[in-house]
Design a protein around this motif. Sequence first.
Motif, mmCIF file in Angstrom:
data_model
loop_
_atom_site.group_PDB
_atom_site.id
_atom_site.type_symbol
_atom_site.label_atom_id
_atom_site.label_comp_id
_atom_site.label_asym_id
_atom_site.label_seq_id
_atom_site.Cartn_x
_atom_site.Cartn_y
_atom_site.Cartn_z
ATOM 1 N N ARG A 144 -9.922 -8.676 5.907
ATOM 2 C CA ARG A 144 -9.616 -7.380 6.512
ATOM 3 C C ARG A 144 -8.888 -6.502 5.498
ATOM 4 O O ARG A 144 -8.529 -6.965 4.402
ATOM 5 C CB ARG A 144 -8.762 -7.546 7.767
ATOM 6 C CG ARG A 144 -7.411 -8.200 7.500
ATOM 7 C CD ARG A 144 -6.628 -8.436 8.788
ATOM 8 N NE ARG A 144 -6.243 -7.181 9.427
ATOM 9 C CZ ARG A 144 -6.738 -6.758 10.598
ATOM 10 N NH1 ARG A 144 -7.643 -7.482 11.233
ATOM 11 N NH2 ARG A 144 -6.336 -5.628 11.129
ATOM 12 N N LEU A 145 -8.653 -5.257 5.877
ATOM 13 C CA LEU A 145 -7.826 -4.335 5.087
ATOM 14 C C LEU A 145 -6.886 -3.635 6.045
ATOM 15 O O LEU A 145 -7.324 -3.016 7.014
ATOM 16 C CB LEU A 145 -8.693 -3.292 4.360
ATOM 17 C CG LEU A 145 -9.662 -3.786 3.287
ATOM 18 C CD1 LEU A 145 -10.472 -2.605 2.741
ATOM 19 C CD2 LEU A 145 -8.919 -4.477 2.155
ATOM 20 N N ASP A 146 -5.610 -3.733 5.782
ATOM 21 C CA ASP A 146 -4.612 -3.082 6.644
ATOM 22 C C ASP A 146 -4.026 -1.821 6.019
ATOM 23 O O ASP A 146 -3.762 -0.845 6.719
ATOM 24 C CB ASP A 146 -3.492 -4.067 6.968
ATOM 25 C CG ASP A 146 -4.004 -5.286 7.713
ATOM 26 O OD1 ASP A 146 -4.552 -5.101 8.814
ATOM 27 O OD2 ASP A 146 -3.876 -6.408 7.186
ATOM 28 N N VAL A 147 -3.828 -1.852 4.718
ATOM 29 C CA VAL A 147 -3.282 -0.686 4.008
ATOM 30 C C VAL A 147 -4.107 -0.459 2.747
ATOM 31 O O VAL A 147 -4.272 -1.375 1.933
ATOM 32 C CB VAL A 147 -1.801 -0.887 3.622
ATOM 33 C CG1 VAL A 147 -1.266 0.381 2.936
ATOM 34 C CG2 VAL A 147 -0.950 -1.225 4.840
ATOM 35 N N VAL A 148 -4.620 0.729 2.597
ATOM 36 C CA VAL A 148 -5.374 1.114 1.397
ATOM 37 C C VAL A 148 -4.610 2.232 0.711
ATOM 38 O O VAL A 148 -4.259 3.246 1.339
ATOM 39 C CB VAL A 148 -6.791 1.600 1.756
ATOM 40 C CG1 VAL A 148 -7.533 2.057 0.504
ATOM 41 C CG2 VAL A 148 -7.566 0.500 2.470
ATOM 42 N N VAL A 149 -4.327 2.065 -0.570
ATOM 43 C CA VAL A 149 -3.580 3.078 -1.316
ATOM 44 C C VAL A 149 -4.452 3.621 -2.437
ATOM 45 O O VAL A 149 -4.756 2.923 -3.404
ATOM 46 C CB VAL A 149 -2.269 2.506 -1.896
ATOM 47 C CG1 VAL A 149 -1.473 3.622 -2.582
ATOM 48 C CG2 VAL A 149 -1.427 1.863 -0.796
ATOM 49 N N ASN A 150 -4.856 4.856 -2.296
ATOM 50 C CA ASN A 150 -5.661 5.554 -3.305
ATOM 51 C C ASN A 150 -4.706 6.113 -4.353
ATOM 52 O O ASN A 150 -4.254 7.257 -4.267
ATOM 53 C CB ASN A 150 -6.444 6.695 -2.632
ATOM 54 C CG ASN A 150 -7.937 6.509 -2.757
ATOM 55 O OD1 ASN A 150 -8.417 5.916 -3.709
ATOM 56 N ND2 ASN A 150 -8.675 7.033 -1.800
ATOM 57 N N ASN A 151 -4.399 5.305 -5.345
ATOM 58 C CA ASN A 151 -3.383 5.679 -6.319
ATOM 59 C C ASN A 151 -3.926 6.031 -7.701
ATOM 60 O O ASN A 151 -3.279 6.767 -8.456
ATOM 61 C CB ASN A 151 -2.373 4.531 -6.459
ATOM 62 C CG ASN A 151 -1.413 4.742 -7.599
ATOM 63 O OD1 ASN A 151 -0.522 5.570 -7.532
ATOM 64 N ND2 ASN A 151 -1.595 3.994 -8.687
ATOM 65 N N ALA A 152 -5.114 5.549 -8.047
ATOM 66 C CA ALA A 152 -5.645 5.774 -9.396
ATOM 67 C C ALA A 152 -5.731 7.269 -9.699
ATOM 68 O O ALA A 152 -6.192 8.063 -8.876
ATOM 69 C CB ALA A 152 -7.018 5.142 -9.529
#
Length: 299
Positions: free
Chosen positions: A83-91
Motif C-alpha cells: 500500500r501507500l499511505d504518504v506520498v511526498v513529491n519532493n524531487a
Amino acid sequence: MRTSADATGRVWFITGASRGLGRAFAEAALSAGDRVAVAARTVAPLEELAAAHPGRVLPLGVDVTDREAVFAAVAEAVGRFGRLDVVVNNAGTLSMGMVEEFTEAEARAQLDVNFFGALWVCQAVMPVLRAQGSGHLVQVSSIAALGGFPSTGLYSASKFALEGLSEALAAEAVTFGAKVSILQPGGYWTDLYTAMHSTSPLEAYAPLRKKLAEQFAEGSVDSDPKLAAAALLTLVDSEEPPLRLLLGSMVYDLAFDIARTRMATWEAWEQVSRAAEHAIPGPATAVEEAAAELGQGNP
C-alpha cells in the motif's frame, strides 16, 4: 492524531530522497516507525539508508522525468509494501537566470523535473490511493510559488504550475478519500543552491544582478531540514490537514505581505474590474431571438 495502516506503521513513497529535504523526510518517517520507498537518481545514499534500516527501506533508482520509470517504481513499492499511505513529491531542481536569458532547453528542463516529474508521480499513485480509499499526497512547493522574483522566473513558473495542478487534484482526490497538501518551505540548508543551474548572463542585467548580490550578502534565513521534517510529520498526522502549509517565519510573513498587496491592488482597481463584466445573450441566443421576431412580422 496519528493513524497507521497496521502494526508495522505507514508506508511512504518519497522522491528526491537521496539528500536535502527528501533525506530528512525519509529519516523522520523511519524514526516514527514507518516504512519508506525512497526514490532518486543517485542510488548509493538510498542503499546506505536501506542498510541502516533492514526490511523497512526500498531504494529505487528513478529519474522522475521518465514517466514509465515512475510508474514502474510506484508499482514496485506497492508490490513490496502492499500500500501507500504518504506520498511526498519532493524531487526538484533550481535554475537561476533572468527570463530573457533562458534557452528553450533550459526552460523545458526546469519544467520537466519540477512540474512534469511531479505530475507523473501523481498519475502513478492516484490509482493506488483511489483503490485504497485513503492516502495523503504531499507536494513540496516553494516560497517561489508565492510570487515571481528576479532571476527565479522559470523556477517560480514550475512551482506555480505545480500548485495549480495540486489544487485541482485535491478537489478530485477527496472524492475517493485521499488528501493532498502543498508544502511551501522557505530556506533550508540543502544543496539546492550549490547544485543549481545558471543561465548565461546578459550584460544588460548586470546592474540588477549587482543589486541582488548585495541583498543576498545581507544574509538569508536557512534552517535545519529536520525542522521541515518535523512539520511534515505533524501535517500527515493531522486528521484534517490543510491544503497549504507555510514552513518558516520568513515565508509566513512574506505570504501575508504579498496577499495584502494583492488585495490592496484589487480594491484600487475594483471599478475597472467590475465594469469589464456585463452579461449579454450568447450569439446563438441572439440569432434565435432575431429569427423569432422576423417570424412574427416585426421590423
